[in-house]
Enzyme design. Structure first.
Site, short mmCIF file in Angstrom:
data_model
loop_
_atom_site.label_atom_id
_atom_site.label_comp_id
_atom_site.label_asym_id
_atom_site.label_seq_id
_atom_site.Cartn_x
_atom_site.Cartn_y
_atom_site.Cartn_z
N ASN A 9 27.46 58.06 46.61
CA ASN A 9 27.14 57.43 45.33
C ASN A 9 28.38 57.52 44.44
OD1 ASN A 9 26.16 56.63 42.87
ND2 ASN A 9 24.70 58.32 42.63
N LYS A 11 28.88 56.29 41.56
CA LYS A 11 28.57 56.31 40.12
C LYS A 11 29.52 55.35 39.37
CE LYS A 11 26.64 60.86 40.79
NZ LYS A 11 26.34 62.21 40.28
N HIS A 95 17.61 57.89 40.31
CA HIS A 95 18.63 58.94 40.18
C HIS A 95 18.43 59.71 38.87
CE1 HIS A 95 22.46 60.98 39.87
NE2 HIS A 95 22.57 60.82 41.17
N GLU A 97 20.43 60.73 36.74
CA GLU A 97 21.19 60.20 35.59
C GLU A 97 20.48 58.99 34.97
OE1 GLU A 97 24.87 59.88 37.75
OE2 GLU A 97 24.90 62.07 37.91
N GLU A 167 17.48 65.70 44.98
CA GLU A 167 18.68 66.10 44.24
C GLU A 167 18.28 67.00 43.07
OE1 GLU A 167 22.10 63.12 44.97
OE2 GLU A 167 20.94 62.38 43.28
N GLY A 173 26.86 67.62 40.23
CA GLY A 173 28.12 67.62 39.50
C GLY A 173 28.46 68.98 38.88
N SER A 213 26.35 68.57 44.70
CA SER A 213 27.54 69.37 45.00
C SER A 213 27.76 69.63 46.49
CB SER A 213 27.52 70.69 44.23
OG SER A 213 27.54 70.43 42.82
O1 LIG Z 1 24.30 62.81 42.06
C1 LIG Z 1 24.73 62.99 43.18
C2 LIG Z 1 24.61 61.94 44.20
O2 LIG Z 1 23.75 60.94 43.79
C3 LIG Z 1 25.40 64.25 43.55
O3 LIG Z 1 26.57 64.35 42.81
P1 LIG Z 1 27.63 65.51 43.16
O4 LIG Z 1 27.82 65.49 44.66
O5 LIG Z 1 28.86 65.13 42.41
O6 LIG Z 1 27.01 66.79 42.70
#
Ligand SMILES: O=C(CO)COP(=O)(O)O
Length: 250
Positions: A9, A11, A95, A97, A167, A173, A213
């Site tokens: 992803n 982003k 997601h 976010e 997740e 992140g 992560s």
């Molecule tokens: O949100 C994520 C994938 O959709 C995970 O992000 P990270 O791998 O940067 O923690």
């Protein structure tokens, strides 16, 4: 056998040139044979270029979002039909976010799921608890509710077009991953929840990815767990070597 999947992803990262560079590197370096299906999710503006570039490669393309309506006066939005028309047939929905920053509710996500499935897209359905939920020992409830309210209205037939991505928000992140044991415990709970609602065939067939992560250093141990069928990768998907190290860890 369940499908194993590694999805990146991206982003809101990578402009057109950077997207081309990363895709070129992935195409050049990806092993001829991988155990997992590999998918990348660049931003909307770079999706068409990614589809063209990845034609005749083993790497698939996903969108990061879709609007629930078929079309209309929704300035700035993208429809499922538009995605399909450029050859994108997978979409990430729910997601954390989108839930936290863009106020997407379970009901809205359920709507988006319906639209994507109606257009015969594959949905990568994301969900997971926040830190406060885990600290108050409410994480299983939260996860079960997100599944029920966002996804469990779909028909049995639709499950072949659904991939789950657990997740935990506190691991996204942050550099802090769920331990392989925490991931396995939750993935098993998710699969058993699906078993109760939809039966053995669907529970045993649905792929459940872990996200939060994941890095080359921790991927192998997480993926070794029996109910972890791959990963949804954020930061580490932005470098070809890291992403491909994760791809080969499965
Ligand atoms: O949100 C994520 C994938 O959709 C995970 O992000 P990270 O791998 O940067 O923690």
């Amino acid at each position: 056998m369940r499908k194993q999947i590694i999805a990146g992803n991206w982003k809101m990262h990578k402009n057109a040139n950077q997207t081309e560079e990363l895709l070129n590197e992935l195409i050049t370096k990806i092993p001829a044979k991988t155990n997992a299906q590999v998918i990348v999710a660049p931003t909307f503006v770079n999706l068409a270029a990614a589809v063209n570039k990845l034609k005749n490669t083993p790497i698939g393309v996903s969108a990061q979002n879709v609007h629930q309506a078929e079309g209309g006066a929704f300035t700035g939005e993208i429809s499922a039909d538009m995605l399909k028309s450029i050859g994108v047939d997978t979409v990430i929905l729910g997601h954390s976010e989108r839930r936290a920053i863009f106020n997407e509710t379970d009901a809205l996500i359920a709507n988006k799921v319906d639209t994507a499935l109606k257009h015969e897209m594959t949905v990568i359905f994301c969900f997971g608890e926040e830190l406060k939920d885990r600290q108050s020992d409410n994480h299983f409830n939260i996860v079960e509710n997100q599944l029920r309210d966002g996804l469990f209205h779909i028909s049995k037939e639709s499950w072949s077009n659904v991939v789950l991505a657990y997740e935990p928000v506190w691991a996204i992140g942050t550099g802090e991953t769920a331990s392989p044991e925490q991931a396995q415990e939750m993935h098993e709970f998710i699969r058993e929840t699906i078993r109760k609602a939809f039966g053995n065939d669907i529970a045993d067939e649905v792929s459940i990815l872990y996200g939060g992560s994941v890095k080359p250093e921790n991927a192998k141990e997480i993926f070794s767990k029996p109910d972890v069928d791959g990963g949804l990768i954020g930061g580490a998907a932005l470098k070809a070597d890291d992403f491909l190290a994760i791809v080969t860890a499965i």
